[in-house]
Scaffold this motif. Structure first.
Motif, mmCIF file in Angstrom:
data_model
loop_
_atom_site.group_PDB
_atom_site.id
_atom_site.type_symbol
_atom_site.label_atom_id
_atom_site.label_comp_id
_atom_site.label_asym_id
_atom_site.label_seq_id
_atom_site.Cartn_x
_atom_site.Cartn_y
_atom_site.Cartn_z
ATOM 1 N N LEU A 104 1.647 7.007 -6.715
ATOM 2 C CA LEU A 104 0.621 7.982 -7.085
ATOM 3 C C LEU A 104 0.973 9.400 -6.625
ATOM 4 N N GLY A 105 2.164 9.583 -6.070
ATOM 5 C CA GLY A 105 2.630 10.908 -5.699
ATOM 6 C C GLY A 105 2.461 11.283 -4.244
ATOM 7 N N ILE A 111 3.248 9.570 3.267
ATOM 8 C CA ILE A 111 2.285 8.649 3.873
ATOM 9 C C ILE A 111 2.890 8.007 5.121
ATOM 10 N N LYS A 112 2.101 7.941 6.171
ATOM 11 C CA LYS A 112 2.485 7.257 7.407
ATOM 12 C C LYS A 112 1.426 6.198 7.675
ATOM 13 N N ASN A 146 -2.126 8.250 7.224
ATOM 14 C CA ASN A 146 -2.368 9.674 7.108
ATOM 15 C C ASN A 146 -1.251 10.322 6.309
ATOM 16 N N TRP A 147 -1.580 11.435 5.696
ATOM 17 C CA TRP A 147 -0.595 12.218 4.959
ATOM 18 C C TRP A 147 -1.018 13.675 4.961
ATOM 19 N N LEU A 148 -0.216 14.503 4.354
ATOM 20 C CA LEU A 148 -0.404 15.956 4.397
ATOM 21 C C LEU A 148 -0.416 16.443 5.848
ATOM 22 N N GLY A 149 0.519 15.941 6.621
ATOM 23 C CA GLY A 149 0.628 16.352 8.016
ATOM 24 C C GLY A 149 -0.570 15.950 8.858
ATOM 25 N N GLY A 150 -1.231 14.856 8.505
ATOM 26 C CA GLY A 150 -2.398 14.380 9.249
ATOM 27 C C GLY A 150 -3.703 15.008 8.790
ATOM 28 N N LEU A 202 0.835 -1.200 0.000
ATOM 29 C CA LEU A 202 0.000 0.000 0.000
ATOM 30 C C LEU A 202 0.871 1.252 0.000
ATOM 31 N N ALA A 203 1.908 1.273 0.807
ATOM 32 C CA ALA A 203 2.813 2.431 0.843
ATOM 33 C C ALA A 203 3.455 2.647 -0.527
ATOM 34 N N ALA A 204 3.894 1.581 -1.160
ATOM 35 C CA ALA A 204 4.513 1.697 -2.477
ATOM 36 C C ALA A 204 3.517 2.202 -3.515
#
Length: 153
Positions: free
Chosen positions: A56-57, A61-62, A86-90, A49-51
């Motif tokens: 996809l840019g 991602i955490k 989460n991403w974009l700082g949560g 999933l992380a890969a």
């Protein structure tokens, strides 16, 4: 010229021959989906999933895999396994809840944006009887894309 004579083998003579060892069968390696639940999620699904998200840019991602209560407003539950990301700082977050410790068991999904706590719990992959790594990955990406988080329309 002397003729050679051979005697046909008798059953007793055949039994006296040393038995040739049969080709030892290696135990069949379990498929990825047959591995223990936690091992499947941590070693196969989470990295895949992380890969896929990075491809996809989404580079920040955490992902975390833990056993905890479902964090949806107004919902109380006993702890279950969940993969959260989460991403974009949560600012964008999602969770896939495994209500049974089995990839083929009941699953749920929640998401939230803007740092808020999720307010909706949705069923996830309810029509699939046999779940594979590729199918779980596909449905997760499809669900995130449904939020318009992965690609623009």
């Amino acid at each position: 010229m002397a003729e050679e004579t051979t005697t046909p083998a008798t059953p007793a003579a055949e039994a006296a021959k040393p038995a040739q060892p049969a080709a030892a069968k290696k135990p069949k390696e379990p498929t990825v989906e047959e591995k223990p639940f936690a091992e499947f999620i941590e070693q196969h699904f989470q990295p895949a999933l992380a890969a896929a998200l990075q491809k996809l840019g989404i580079t920040d991602i955490k992902l975390s895999f833990k056993q905890d209560k479902i964090a949806v407003q107004g919902f109380s539950s006993s702890p279950c396994w969940q993969l959260s990301g989460n991403w974009l700082g949560g600012m964008r977050q999602f969770s896939i809840y495994f209500l049974e410790e089995n990839i083929n068991g009941k699953k749920a999904f929640s998401q939230a944006e803007g740092g808020a706590q999720p307010s909706t719990l949705e069923s996830f992959m309810i029509d699939e009887r046999k779940v594979s790594l590729d199918l779980l990955l596909f449905y997760t990406l499809q669900r995130l894309n449904g939020q318009k988080w992965l690609t623009r329309n």
